[in-house]
Design a protein around this motif. Structure first.
Motif, PDB file in Angstrom:
ATOM      1  N   ILE A  11       1.078  -1.392   0.402  1.00 55.55           N
ATOM      2  CA  ILE A  11       0.183  -0.652  -0.003  1.00 55.55           C
ATOM      3  C   ILE A  11       0.895   1.376  -0.894  1.00 55.55           C
ATOM      4  O   ILE A  11       0.443   2.835  -0.531  1.00 55.55           O
ATOM      5  N   GLU A  12       2.351   1.080   0.898  1.00 54.74           N
ATOM      6  CA  GLU A  12       2.577   2.331   1.076  1.00 54.74           C
ATOM      7  C   GLU A  12       3.427   2.277  -0.356  1.00 54.74           C
ATOM      8  O   GLU A  12       3.443   3.794  -1.444  1.00 54.74           O
ATOM      9  N   ALA A  13       3.984   1.490  -1.061  1.00 56.69           N
ATOM     10  CA  ALA A  13       4.858   1.820  -2.646  1.00 56.69           C
ATOM     11  C   ALA A  13       3.536   2.315  -3.328  1.00 56.69           C
ATOM     12  O   ALA A  13       3.925   3.094  -4.034  1.00 56.69           O
ATOM     13  N   ASN A  33     -12.049   6.131   5.249  1.00 56.67           N
ATOM     14  CA  ASN A  33     -10.724   7.457   4.805  1.00 56.67           C
ATOM     15  C   ASN A  33      -9.646   6.573   5.672  1.00 56.67           C
ATOM     16  O   ASN A  33      -8.425   7.075   5.364  1.00 56.67           O
ATOM     17  N   LYS A  34     -10.672   5.675   6.375  1.00 58.85           N
ATOM     18  CA  LYS A  34      -9.352   5.841   7.988  1.00 58.85           C
ATOM     19  C   LYS A  34      -8.797   4.338   7.867  1.00 58.85           C
ATOM     20  O   LYS A  34      -8.209   3.932   8.037  1.00 58.85           O
ATOM     21  N   PHE A  35      -8.651   3.994   6.971  1.00 55.37           N
ATOM     22  CA  PHE A  35      -8.597   2.117   6.693  1.00 55.37           C
ATOM     23  C   PHE A  35      -7.193   2.384   6.519  1.00 55.37           C
ATOM     24  O   PHE A  35      -6.717   1.758   7.760  1.00 55.37           O
ATOM     25  N   VAL A  36      -6.252   2.798   6.051  1.00 52.40           N
ATOM     26  CA  VAL A  36      -5.127   2.766   6.228  1.00 52.40           C
ATOM     27  C   VAL A  36      -4.343   3.094   7.593  1.00 52.40           C
ATOM     28  O   VAL A  36      -3.116   2.651   7.788  1.00 52.40           O
ATOM     29  N   SER A  37      -4.922   4.163   8.171  1.00 48.86           N
ATOM     30  CA  SER A  37      -4.540   4.224   9.098  1.00 48.86           C
ATOM     31  C   SER A  37      -4.718   3.572  10.196  1.00 48.86           C
ATOM     32  O   SER A  37      -3.847   3.283  11.096  1.00 48.86           O
ATOM     33  N   ARG A  38      -5.859   2.771  10.066  1.00 48.96           N
ATOM     34  CA  ARG A  38      -5.816   1.499  11.177  1.00 48.96           C
ATOM     35  C   ARG A  38      -4.529   0.737  11.175  1.00 48.96           C
ATOM     36  O   ARG A  38      -3.901  -0.026  11.710  1.00 48.96           O
ATOM     37  N   LEU A  39      -4.824   0.373   9.587  1.00 46.45           N
ATOM     38  CA  LEU A  39      -3.162  -0.653   9.157  1.00 46.45           C
ATOM     39  C   LEU A  39      -1.786  -0.042   9.942  1.00 46.45           C
ATOM     40  O   LEU A  39      -1.380  -1.053  10.153  1.00 46.45           O
ATOM     41  N   ARG A  40      -2.033   0.853   9.921  1.00 44.73           N
ATOM     42  CA  ARG A  40      -0.951   1.848  10.067  1.00 44.73           C
ATOM     43  C   ARG A  40      -0.129   1.894  11.372  1.00 44.73           C
ATOM     44  O   ARG A  40       0.497   1.560  11.772  1.00 44.73           O
TER      45      ARG A  40
END
Length: 78
Positions: A11-13, A33-40
């Motif tokens: 995802i980051e790439a 909109n919080k999906f990636v922040s939760r993974l992080r």
């Protein structure tokens, strides 16, 4: 490296490659909109979610590659 960490690295790439904000990917792929922040922050996700996000990223990459190829062909023809 865990599966979640590998997925997050993908995802980051992707975000870097497309100069995209994490929230935009979350909204476009998951309506969240919080999906990636939760993974992080360490949360995981289901295999269905993994598949859905990977499909979104693959489709976006394919469209971007197709657009780039057309631009390259146009500049060579000019």
């Amino acid at each position: 490296m865990s599966s979640r960490d590998k997925f997050l690295a993908e995802i980051e790439a992707f975000l870097k490659r497309h100069n995209m904000a994490a929230g935009r990917l979350g909204i476009d792929a998951m309506s969240d909109n919080k999906f990636v922040s939760r993974l992080r922050s360490g949360e995981g996700c289901t295999l269905d979610t993994y598949d859905k996000v990977r499909k979104y990223m693959a489709d976006k990459d394919a469209a971007s590659n197709k657009r780039q190829k057309k631009q390259n062909q146009a500049s060579v023809a000019a």
